[in-house]
Design a protein around this motif. Structure first.
Motif, PDB file in Angstrom:
ATOM      1  N   ALA A 198      17.443 -42.981 -56.156  1.00  0.00           N
ATOM      2  CA  ALA A 198      17.409 -43.848 -54.980  1.00  0.00           C
ATOM      3  C   ALA A 198      18.127 -43.157 -53.837  1.00  0.00           C
ATOM      4  CB  ALA A 198      18.077 -45.182 -55.292  1.00  0.00           C
ATOM      5  N   VAL A 199      17.447 -43.005 -52.709  1.00  0.00           N
ATOM      6  CA  VAL A 199      18.072 -42.386 -51.534  1.00  0.00           C
ATOM      7  C   VAL A 199      17.857 -43.314 -50.345  1.00  0.00           C
ATOM      8  CG1 VAL A 199      18.264 -40.308 -50.153  1.00  0.00           C
ATOM      9  CG2 VAL A 199      17.371 -40.157 -52.483  1.00  0.00           C
ATOM     10  N   ARG A 200      18.968 -43.688 -49.724  1.00  0.00           N
ATOM     11  CA  ARG A 200      18.877 -44.567 -48.557  1.00  0.00           C
ATOM     12  C   ARG A 200      18.307 -43.807 -47.358  1.00  0.00           C
ATOM     13  NH1 ARG A 200      19.535 -49.771 -50.189  1.00  0.00           N
ATOM     14  NH2 ARG A 200      21.291 -49.971 -51.607  1.00  0.00           N
ATOM     15  N   PRO A 201      17.554 -44.471 -46.485  1.00  0.00           N
ATOM     16  CA  PRO A 201      16.918 -43.801 -45.339  1.00  0.00           C
ATOM     17  C   PRO A 201      17.912 -43.059 -44.452  1.00  0.00           C
ATOM     18  CG  PRO A 201      16.076 -46.026 -45.573  1.00  0.00           C
ATOM     19  CD  PRO A 201      17.178 -45.892 -46.565  1.00  0.00           C
ATOM     20  N   GLU A 202      19.142 -43.595 -44.316  1.00  0.00           N
ATOM     21  CA  GLU A 202      20.073 -42.937 -43.387  1.00  0.00           C
ATOM     22  C   GLU A 202      20.699 -41.686 -43.994  1.00  0.00           C
ATOM     23  OE1 GLU A 202      20.526 -45.808 -44.782  1.00  0.00           O
ATOM     24  OE2 GLU A 202      22.539 -45.977 -45.631  1.00  0.00           O
ATOM     25  N   LYS A 203      20.465 -41.451 -45.301  1.00  0.00           N
ATOM     26  CA  LYS A 203      20.989 -40.243 -45.939  1.00  0.00           C
ATOM     27  C   LYS A 203      19.981 -39.090 -45.824  1.00  0.00           C
ATOM     28  CE  LYS A 203      24.494 -42.477 -48.175  1.00  0.00           C
ATOM     29  NZ  LYS A 203      24.289 -43.813 -47.615  1.00  0.00           N
TER      30      LYS A 203
END
Ligand SMILES: Nc1ncnc2c1ncn2[C@@H]1O[C@H](COP(=O)(O)OP(=O)(O)OP(=O)(O)O)[C@@H](O)[C@H]1O
Ligand SMILES: [Mg+2]
Lengths: 383, 280
Positions: A302-307
């Protein structure tokens, strides 16, 4: 109010964790609640600390209100135990519990004045009239409703009614305060203002509080810790940043905020890193922390968009990157969200902060762009 | 809508009103008639009112009726409220639906059947334990309570079920036990429904002829029974006078109730306006 209290109530409340008291002040042990065979709440184990603001967050119908009503004593659990300050609450009717609730509809008594509403609970305790008067004045002062003491509830605006309801539920100095969708009946602008004020008042009095909400922003703003509920069960408990940064399952990752999920298999599992092969991406995924898994295990990253960084040139790192076409750009003022389609068909969201004016103009629709992220940016999810 | 059409509907409305109110109007007018003949106008007079008040039989029948109606209304409100509470506030129990059906059955049951069945009950009770064998005011009262209670139950339970349950829960949450919650929170909030239930039961009881005829005894003639029997011997303008008085009382009651309600509503609206203007 001292100046150092301001930021804690305005932002994330996490730094104040260490100020909280006894670990197991309010305890729910293996709670299950059935309605005619329908299981509304199941296997709930929770411990709320003294002075903590604890939020139950979940979609409609997941059993949040039911759990709150079990705490208040309006419903008896089918199984399990409720304890407050070491005392077992099971079997105790609501009027013998040191717990007060602020109802979603406020439930102010229409035939009593503001003053009488706040005095109601104190009267039940047989407090002398002079003392009641003093306490009522104090509570109404606390919520800045002193000038409205003689009014009837229907003569008040929604926000004012909420203040009175809060004063009434705090007047008896409950060991546990319950809030059911406290902002549900307010309009959006008033809502954010009242969230901060409510936290302020609750923290000033040091009262332990369990609240129910389906608004994640509200839970993040107000609560020290959050429990994510789904279909009657608790999926994760943690501080707002734990919940956001370390979701324990695909469900919580998707429930809070936005997330990119890359499904794949563990290719290489070492002590301090793992690599994952995902059919969505040409390059391997590299995660800079170990997980308890085995090679070939099905996981998701899982990777958040802001990362996710977005760039014109190919990043140097050999992993955690992909090239795609910008399909859509959502300009949101402080940042823009880029929807990038990978050759595999996978759609990835990437946020870019608009540091400079017109920064978002450096990319436009149908541009080729590179996406990349760091070794520590993703979370490996096994469930 | 065309002009001709609206004229037609106005005419129909007028005919409807005439049909409904002409008999009542003529009854009122003839109560002030000088003549003993109901159909011939012979000048204005109040003499039938005088005679009415001088008629001890009618007066005592009226007194009996008022007493019965008063007690019926009061008992029916108490029992009807209890039944309403069971229907709306108790969790499901086996036979709850049946209970609800049974309680409201008298609404649709023909009065003759109610009267007859209660009479039979009293007769057989009289054989067994000796009460009910002397029929009189008590038996009328019991019979009236059984059927008026159904109406009160309907009025009260509809009010109870639309009342916000969280009000009662909030009171309990603040430390009031169930009994206290009922008297301090529920009762004041549903009071208007209790008053209208009481008025309804009062008029139903005052008005009842059929059931009372079945269960009354020699010493207990109610007003409708008295009116009915005297009309069979020939219509006296005295009865017109009596009817006029009853219409007057009912109208005053209705107007007062309407006035109270509209005043309440107006005040509420004004308060609301004020709150909106001053609101934060
Ligand atoms: N008294 C009841 N009898 C039967 N089922 C009930 C009862 N109360 C709640 N339920 C069911 O239990 C489940 C959980 O209800 P609950 O009110 O706790 O949901 P919630 O999480 O508070 O939802 P919302 O956000 O919509 O208020 C729902 O599916 C609901 O239909
Ligand atoms: Mg709810």
């Amino acid at each position: 109010m001292s100046s150092e209290q301001q930021p804690s109530s305005a932002g994330s409340a996490a730094p104040r964790q260490e100020m909280l008291g006894a670990e197991n002040y309010v305890q729910l042990v293996d709670i299950r609640k059935e309605y005619d065979g329908f299981v509304a709440v199941d296997e709930v184990n929770l411990a709320i600390r003294k002075g903590e603001i604890f939020a139950l967050l979940g979609a409609s119908g997941c059993g949040k209100s039911t759990l709150l009503r079990v705490l208040a004593g309006f419903e008896q659990p089918t199984r399990g135990e409720v304890k407050v300050d070491g005392q077992r609450m099971n079997g105790q009717p609501p009027y013998r519990r040191p717990i007060n609730m602020m109802f979603q509809s406020y439930a102010l008594f229409p035939h009593m004045s503001v003053e009488q509403n706040v005095a109601f609970g104190l009267k039940q305790d047989g407090m002398p009239a002079a003392q009641i008067k003093q306490k009522v004045d104090e509570m109404l002062g606390l919520v800045q409703m002193g000038a409205y003491a003689k009014r009837r509830p229907h003569q008040l605006s929604g926000g004012q009614q909420q203040r009175v309801a809060l004063a009434r539920s705090l007047a008896k100095g409950p060991k546990l305060l319950l809030l059911d969708e406290p902002m549900g009946a307010l309009d959006k602008k008033l809502r954010s203002q009242m969230q901060l004020e409510l936290v302020n008042i609750i923290e000033r009095l040091g009262v332990t509080c369990a609240m129910v909400t389906h608004d994640q922003e509200e839970a993040m703003t107000m609560a020290h810790r959050i429990a994510i509920m789904d279909a009657g069960k608790i999926r994760q408990v943690g501080t707002p940043d734990e919940i956001y940064e370390q979701p324990n399952s695909r469900f919580t990752a998707g429930f809070i905020g936005q997330v990119n999920l890359f499904e794949g298999k563990i290719e290489d599992d070492e002590k301090d890193y793992i690599s994952i092969r995902s059919p969505d991406l040409p390059a391997p995924l590299y995660v800079g922390h170990g997980v308890t898994g085995y090679e070939g295990m099905e996981v998701a990253l899982a990777v958040r968009p802001e990362k996710i960084l977005i760039s014109k040139d190919e990043p140097e790192q050999p992993h955690n990157k992909a090239q795609g076409v910008i399909e859509e750009i959502a300009y949101l003022g402080s940042h823009s969200v880029y929807h990038v389609r990978l050759p595999s068909g996978k759609r990835v969201l990437a946020n870019m902060t608009n540091v400079r004016r017109w920064a978002s103009e450096s990319f436009t629709w149908n541009d080729q762009a590179w996406l990349s992220w760091g070794d520590q940016s993703g979370v490996v999810l096994t469930s | 809508m065309s002009k001709g059409n609206s004229k037609l509907s106005l005419t129909l409305l007028a005919i409807g009103f005439v049909f409904l109110y002409a008999p009542i109007l003529s009854l009122i007018i003839y109560s002030f008639n000088e003549s003993r003949l109901v159909t011939v106008w012979a000048g204005f007079s109040l003499k039938w009112y005088g005679e009415l008040f001088a008629d001890s039989q009618i007066m005592s029948a009226a007194w009996v009726s008022i007493q019965i109606a008063f007690m019926t209304a009061s008992l029916a409100v108490v029992l009807g409220t209890m039944a309403g509470l069971v229907m709306t506030r108790m969790r499901r129990f086996p036979g709850k639906t049946l209970f609800g059906g049974l309680i409201t059955a008298p609404l649709v049951m023909p009065e003759v059947i109610i009267g007859l069945s209660i009479l039979l009950l009293f007769v057989s009770l009289g054989d067994v334990i000796g009460i009910g064998s002397r029929r009189g005011m008590t038996t009328i009262l019991i019979a009236h309570v059984t059927f008026c209670m159904a109406y009160v139950t309907v009025v009260v339970s509809s009010r109870l079920s639309e009342m916000d349950r969280s009000l009662e829960e909030a009171a309990m949450d603040l430390g009031a036990n169930r009994v206290k919650v009922f008297f301090v929170i529920t009762l004041p909030i549903i009071a208007p429904a209790l008053i209208s239930g009481w008025l309804l039961a009062f008029t139903l009881s005052l008005d009842d002829l059929v059931i009372a005829s079945f269960v009354s005894g020699p010493s207990s003639t109610t007003l409708p029974m008295k009116v009915f029997s005297s009309v069979r011997l020939g219509v006296s303008p005295k009865i017109n006078a009596l009817a006029t008085l009853m219409i007057l009382v009912v109208s005053i009651g209705a107007v007062v109730a309407w006035w109270l309600m509209s005043r309440d509503e107006k005040r509420r609206q004004r308060d609301m306006q004020m709150a909106l203007q001053k609101g934060d």
